[in-house]
Scaffold this motif. Structure first.
Motif, PDB file in Angstrom:
ATOM      1  N   LEU A 160       0.861  -1.167   0.000  1.00  0.00           N
ATOM      2  CA  LEU A 160       0.000   0.000   0.000  1.00  0.00           C
ATOM      3  C   LEU A 160       0.904   1.225   0.000  1.00  0.00           C
ATOM      4  O   LEU A 160       1.972   1.212   0.589  1.00  0.00           O
ATOM      5  CB  LEU A 160      -0.889  -0.005   1.237  1.00  0.00           C
ATOM      6  CG  LEU A 160      -1.613  -1.329   1.538  1.00  0.00           C
ATOM      7  CD1 LEU A 160      -2.266  -1.261   2.905  1.00  0.00           C
ATOM      8  CD2 LEU A 160      -2.641  -1.608   0.476  1.00  0.00           C
ATOM      9  N   HIS A 161       0.462   2.287  -0.639  1.00  0.00           N
ATOM     10  CA  HIS A 161       1.294   3.492  -0.730  1.00  0.00           C
ATOM     11  C   HIS A 161       0.590   4.709  -0.146  1.00  0.00           C
ATOM     12  O   HIS A 161       0.734   5.805  -0.646  1.00  0.00           O
ATOM     13  CB  HIS A 161       1.649   3.764  -2.201  1.00  0.00           C
ATOM     14  CG  HIS A 161       2.455   2.670  -2.807  1.00  0.00           C
ATOM     15  ND1 HIS A 161       3.811   2.588  -2.649  1.00  0.00           N
ATOM     16  CD2 HIS A 161       2.093   1.598  -3.544  1.00  0.00           C
ATOM     17  CE1 HIS A 161       4.267   1.530  -3.280  1.00  0.00           C
ATOM     18  NE2 HIS A 161       3.239   0.904  -3.833  1.00  0.00           N
ATOM     19  N   ASP A 162      -0.166   4.521   0.922  1.00  0.00           N
ATOM     20  CA  ASP A 162      -0.933   5.643   1.440  1.00  0.00           C
ATOM     21  C   ASP A 162      -0.810   5.718   2.948  1.00  0.00           C
ATOM     22  O   ASP A 162      -1.319   4.819   3.615  1.00  0.00           O
ATOM     23  CB  ASP A 162      -2.391   5.491   1.025  1.00  0.00           C
ATOM     24  CG  ASP A 162      -3.246   6.682   1.416  1.00  0.00           C
ATOM     25  OD1 ASP A 162      -2.725   7.804   1.342  1.00  0.00           O
ATOM     26  OD2 ASP A 162      -4.390   6.481   1.789  1.00  0.00           O
ATOM     27  N   PRO A 163      -0.238   6.702   3.544  1.00  0.00           N
ATOM     28  CA  PRO A 163       0.570   7.775   2.969  1.00  0.00           C
ATOM     29  C   PRO A 163       2.030   7.358   2.800  1.00  0.00           C
ATOM     30  O   PRO A 163       2.794   8.030   2.132  1.00  0.00           O
ATOM     31  CB  PRO A 163       0.441   8.898   3.986  1.00  0.00           C
ATOM     32  CG  PRO A 163       0.278   8.193   5.288  1.00  0.00           C
ATOM     33  CD  PRO A 163      -0.477   6.920   4.965  1.00  0.00           C
ATOM     34  N   TYR A 219      -0.659  -8.172   9.206  1.00  0.00           N
ATOM     35  CA  TYR A 219       0.448  -7.545   9.927  1.00  0.00           C
ATOM     36  C   TYR A 219       1.123  -6.564   8.972  1.00  0.00           C
ATOM     37  O   TYR A 219       1.436  -6.919   7.836  1.00  0.00           O
ATOM     38  CB  TYR A 219       1.447  -8.614  10.393  1.00  0.00           C
ATOM     39  CG  TYR A 219       2.728  -8.047  10.936  1.00  0.00           C
ATOM     40  CD1 TYR A 219       2.756  -7.407  12.169  1.00  0.00           C
ATOM     41  CD2 TYR A 219       3.912  -8.146  10.216  1.00  0.00           C
ATOM     42  CE1 TYR A 219       3.938  -6.870  12.665  1.00  0.00           C
ATOM     43  CE2 TYR A 219       5.094  -7.619  10.704  1.00  0.00           C
ATOM     44  CZ  TYR A 219       5.093  -6.986  11.930  1.00  0.00           C
ATOM     45  OH  TYR A 219       6.253  -6.452  12.424  1.00  0.00           O
ATOM     46  N   ASP A 220       1.325  -5.341   9.430  1.00  0.00           N
ATOM     47  CA  ASP A 220       1.905  -4.300   8.581  1.00  0.00           C
ATOM     48  C   ASP A 220       3.351  -4.005   8.972  1.00  0.00           C
ATOM     49  O   ASP A 220       3.679  -3.905  10.155  1.00  0.00           O
ATOM     50  CB  ASP A 220       1.109  -2.996   8.693  1.00  0.00           C
ATOM     51  CG  ASP A 220      -0.264  -3.097   8.061  1.00  0.00           C
ATOM     52  OD1 ASP A 220      -0.491  -4.041   7.285  1.00  0.00           O
ATOM     53  OD2 ASP A 220      -1.106  -2.225   8.328  1.00  0.00           O
ATOM     54  N   GLU A 221       4.184  -3.875   7.963  1.00  0.00           N
ATOM     55  CA  GLU A 221       5.566  -3.419   8.111  1.00  0.00           C
ATOM     56  C   GLU A 221       5.683  -2.121   7.326  1.00  0.00           C
ATOM     57  O   GLU A 221       5.052  -1.965   6.282  1.00  0.00           O
ATOM     58  CB  GLU A 221       6.545  -4.444   7.522  1.00  0.00           C
ATOM     59  CG  GLU A 221       6.925  -5.566   8.445  1.00  0.00           C
ATOM     60  CD  GLU A 221       7.960  -5.173   9.485  1.00  0.00           C
ATOM     61  OE1 GLU A 221       8.880  -4.389   9.177  1.00  0.00           O
ATOM     62  OE2 GLU A 221       7.843  -5.650  10.620  1.00  0.00           O
ATOM     63  N   PHE A 222       6.500  -1.212   7.816  1.00  0.00           N
ATOM     64  CA  PHE A 222       6.675   0.084   7.169  1.00  0.00           C
ATOM     65  C   PHE A 222       8.136   0.258   6.764  1.00  0.00           C
ATOM     66  O   PHE A 222       8.888   0.967   7.437  1.00  0.00           O
ATOM     67  CB  PHE A 222       6.229   1.204   8.112  1.00  0.00           C
ATOM     68  CG  PHE A 222       4.820   1.031   8.598  1.00  0.00           C
ATOM     69  CD1 PHE A 222       3.753   1.407   7.796  1.00  0.00           C
ATOM     70  CD2 PHE A 222       4.561   0.462   9.827  1.00  0.00           C
ATOM     71  CE1 PHE A 222       2.447   1.238   8.222  1.00  0.00           C
ATOM     72  CE2 PHE A 222       3.258   0.288  10.272  1.00  0.00           C
ATOM     73  CZ  PHE A 222       2.198   0.676   9.472  1.00  0.00           C
TER      74      PHE A 222
END
Length: 189
Positions: free
Chosen positions: A93-96, A112-115
């Motif tokens: 995903l690219h937001d934001p 699970y999200d990684e940034f």
């Protein structure tokens, strides 16, 4: 039509079939000269047994949760595929900011999200001369191989930390939502 026998497939066979389906999706032409109409991609499924192209396939998970059966709707040919709990590739995903979202391979709603774009870069450590008065003198003995090795070491450290976070997240999720089932671990690099 008589009930078809179930053919046993391995997980790589199924994954290859799904990749071929994804590669064959056709998208409608969009023209600026026509009024905007809803447009949907056309997805077709070719039965690997009879090679008949069909508009649908049904997937049913077994009661023990170890396999699923895929049935092509028109010809009713069926294959049984083992469920392998592997960590699937993330969706991005690219937001934001760039987010790598990992989903549960058991198709529950957990993710699970990684940034990666917010992760601080690890310091690059190079051997330098302590008695130097300028940066150029301090790094005079550093070679291209030293720089490459330092960058590789920093990347390996970030990768180990990422894999440990991912493994821990899946272990906690499986312990809570899928007790008794071994949590998947990240594939080796």
């Amino acid at each position: 039509m008589p009930e078809q026998t179930v053919t046993q497939w391995t997980r790589p066979q199924w994954d290859q079939y799904i990749q071929q389906v994804n590669d064959s999706v056709t998208y409608p032409e969009i023209s600026s000269h026509q009024p905007l109409r809803p447009a949907f991609p056309t997805i077709t499924y070719t039965c690997p047994v009879c090679l008949y192209t069909q508009s649908g396939i049904d997937l049913v998970q077994s009661e023990n949760g170890e396999t699923f059966t895929a049935t092509w709707r028109d010809c009713e040919h069926r294959v049984s595929v083992p469920i392998v709990d592997e960590i699937p590739p993330p969706s991005f995903l690219h937001d934001p900011v760039l987010t790598a979202r990992f989903h549960c391979p058991r198709h529950c709603s957990w993710s699970y999200d990684e940034f990666p774009s917010l992760e601080p870069a690890a310091p690059i450590r190079l051997r330098a001369r302590a008695q130097a008065s300028t940066l150029t003198e301090a790094l005079a003995g550093v070679t291209q191989e030293d720089i490459t090795a330092a960058i590789t070491t920093a990347a390996d450290e970030r990768d180990r930390a990422f894999r440990a976070r991912l493994k821990d997240a899946y272990a906690r999720h499986y312990a809570q939502a899928h007790p008794g089932i071994t949590a998947p671990t990240p594939a080796a690099p």
